[in-house]
Design an enzyme around this catalytic site. Sequence first.
Site, PDB file in Angstrom:
ATOM      1  N   SER A  69       5.676  -6.100   0.769  1.00 13.26           N
ATOM      2  CA  SER A  69       6.519  -7.263   1.053  1.00 13.26           C
ATOM      3  C   SER A  69       6.945  -7.967  -0.238  1.00 13.26           C
ATOM      4  CB  SER A  69       5.762  -8.259   1.932  1.00 13.26           C
ATOM      5  OG  SER A  69       5.298  -7.641   3.111  1.00 13.26           O
TER       6      SER A  69
HETATM    7  N1  SAH Z   1       0.864  -5.852   3.640  1.00 18.75           N
HETATM    8  C1  SAH Z   1       1.471  -4.681   3.030  1.00 18.75           C
HETATM    9  C2  SAH Z   1       2.888  -4.453   3.485  1.00 18.75           C
HETATM   10  C3  SAH Z   1       2.955  -4.104   4.913  1.00 18.75           C
HETATM   11  S1  SAH Z   1       4.376  -3.200   5.436  1.00 18.75           S
HETATM   12  C4  SAH Z   1       1.389  -4.707   1.530  1.00 18.75           C
HETATM   13  O1  SAH Z   1       0.909  -5.700   0.963  1.00 18.75           O
HETATM   14  O2  SAH Z   1       1.761  -3.716   0.897  1.00 18.75           O
HETATM   15  C5  SAH Z   1       3.863  -3.007   7.105  1.00 18.75           C
HETATM   16  C6  SAH Z   1       2.805  -1.972   7.311  1.00 18.75           C
HETATM   17  O3  SAH Z   1       2.438  -2.021   8.678  1.00 18.75           O
HETATM   18  C7  SAH Z   1       3.243  -0.549   7.034  1.00 18.75           C
HETATM   19  O4  SAH Z   1       2.396   0.047   6.090  1.00 18.75           O
HETATM   20  C8  SAH Z   1       3.117   0.145   8.400  1.00 18.75           C
HETATM   21  O5  SAH Z   1       2.705   1.492   8.310  1.00 18.75           O
HETATM   22  C9  SAH Z   1       2.088  -0.719   9.079  1.00 18.75           C
HETATM   23  N2  SAH Z   1       2.070  -0.666  10.543  1.00 18.75           N
HETATM   24  C10 SAH Z   1       3.098  -0.586  11.414  1.00 18.75           C
HETATM   25  N3  SAH Z   1       2.647  -0.596  12.675  1.00 18.75           N
HETATM   26  C11 SAH Z   1       1.296  -0.676  12.611  1.00 18.75           C
HETATM   27  C12 SAH Z   1       0.250  -0.721  13.581  1.00 18.75           C
HETATM   28  N4  SAH Z   1       0.488  -0.696  14.899  1.00 18.75           N
HETATM   29  N5  SAH Z   1      -1.025  -0.795  13.145  1.00 18.75           N
HETATM   30  C13 SAH Z   1      -1.304  -0.836  11.817  1.00 18.75           C
HETATM   31  N6  SAH Z   1      -0.356  -0.803  10.851  1.00 18.75           N
HETATM   32  C14 SAH Z   1       0.925  -0.720  11.243  1.00 18.75           C
END
Ligand code: SAH
Length: 230
Positions: A69
Site C-alpha cells: 500500500s
Molecule cells: N499489507 C500489505 C499490502 C496488502 S495488499 C503490505 O504491507 O504489503 C492486499 C493483500 O491481501 C494481498 O497480498 C492479497 O493477496 C491479500 N488477500 C486478498 N484476499 C485475501 C484473503 N481472503 N485472505 C488473506 N489475504 C488476502
Amino acid sequence: MAFPDTVAETFAVARRAMVEDQIGKRGIVSPRVLEAMLSVPRHEFVPAEFRPDAYADKPLPIGEGQTISQPFMVGAMTQALELTGSERVLEIGTGSGYQAAVLSLLAREVISVESHTSLTLAAQERLTDLGYANVHVHSGDGSLGFADAAPYDAILVAAAAPEIPPLLAGQLREGGRLVIPVGSQENQELLQTRKEGGVLRSRALFDCRFVPLLGRYGWSRPDRKPTRNQ
Ligand code: SAH
C-alpha cells in the site's frame, strides 16, 4: 550540506522525507505512528527493481498481482487503530509484510493472514530476518478472520471488501477497533469501526482504492461479484 555516503543513509533520507511530506503534512499526527514509519526500512519490503521508488507516494507491485500500500494509506490505517502498545492485532492481507512491521512496533503482537502462500512465506522470512519477532504470519482465507488467536484488540483489513466480513466482528474484543476499506472493486471508503455494546459502529474516513479481498466473505475472483451474492 553533507551528502549521504551509504545506500542505507540514502534510504534513510528518503524515508524521512516520506514521513514528513506524505504523512505528517497530510494529517497523520500520532507521534508513535510517525516514529514507527521512520524506523521500518520500506525498501526491504519491495522487489529489487522497485527499490528506487520504495519511498515514493504510491503503491508498488509485490508479485502475484498484489501491491504494497501507499505509505500514506499505511499511516492512516495505523493511526485509526489507536494502538497504545499492549494490543494483539489481526491483519488481513500480509502482502509484503510492511504494514505488519509497522504495527509490530506499536502493539504487543501481530497476527497476519495472507491467502497467497508464496507471499506468506516470503513475508514471514523477511520479518524474521529484519527482527520483527512479534509478528506471526499464517496462510489462509482471512475473510474468515483467524479464530485460533481471537479475540483481538484491533483488526486491520488491507484489501477491499464488499461488506464487513461478519466473523471479524465476533473476533474483535469489546472496545476494539477495526479498519477496513468497504465498497466496490473499483472504489471504497476506508471505515474506522469500534465495537460498542457488542455491535460495530462505523465512520467513513475517506475514499480509497485497494486490491480486492478474495474468499468466503470477499469476492470470488477479481472483477467478479461478492462470493456471498452468488
Ligand atoms: N499489507 C500489505 C499490502 C496488502 S495488499 C503490505 O504491507 O504489503 C492486499 C493483500 O491481501 C494481498 O497480498 C492479497 O493477496 C491479500 N488477500 C486478498 N484476499 C485475501 C484473503 N481472503 N485472505 C488473506 N489475504 C488476502
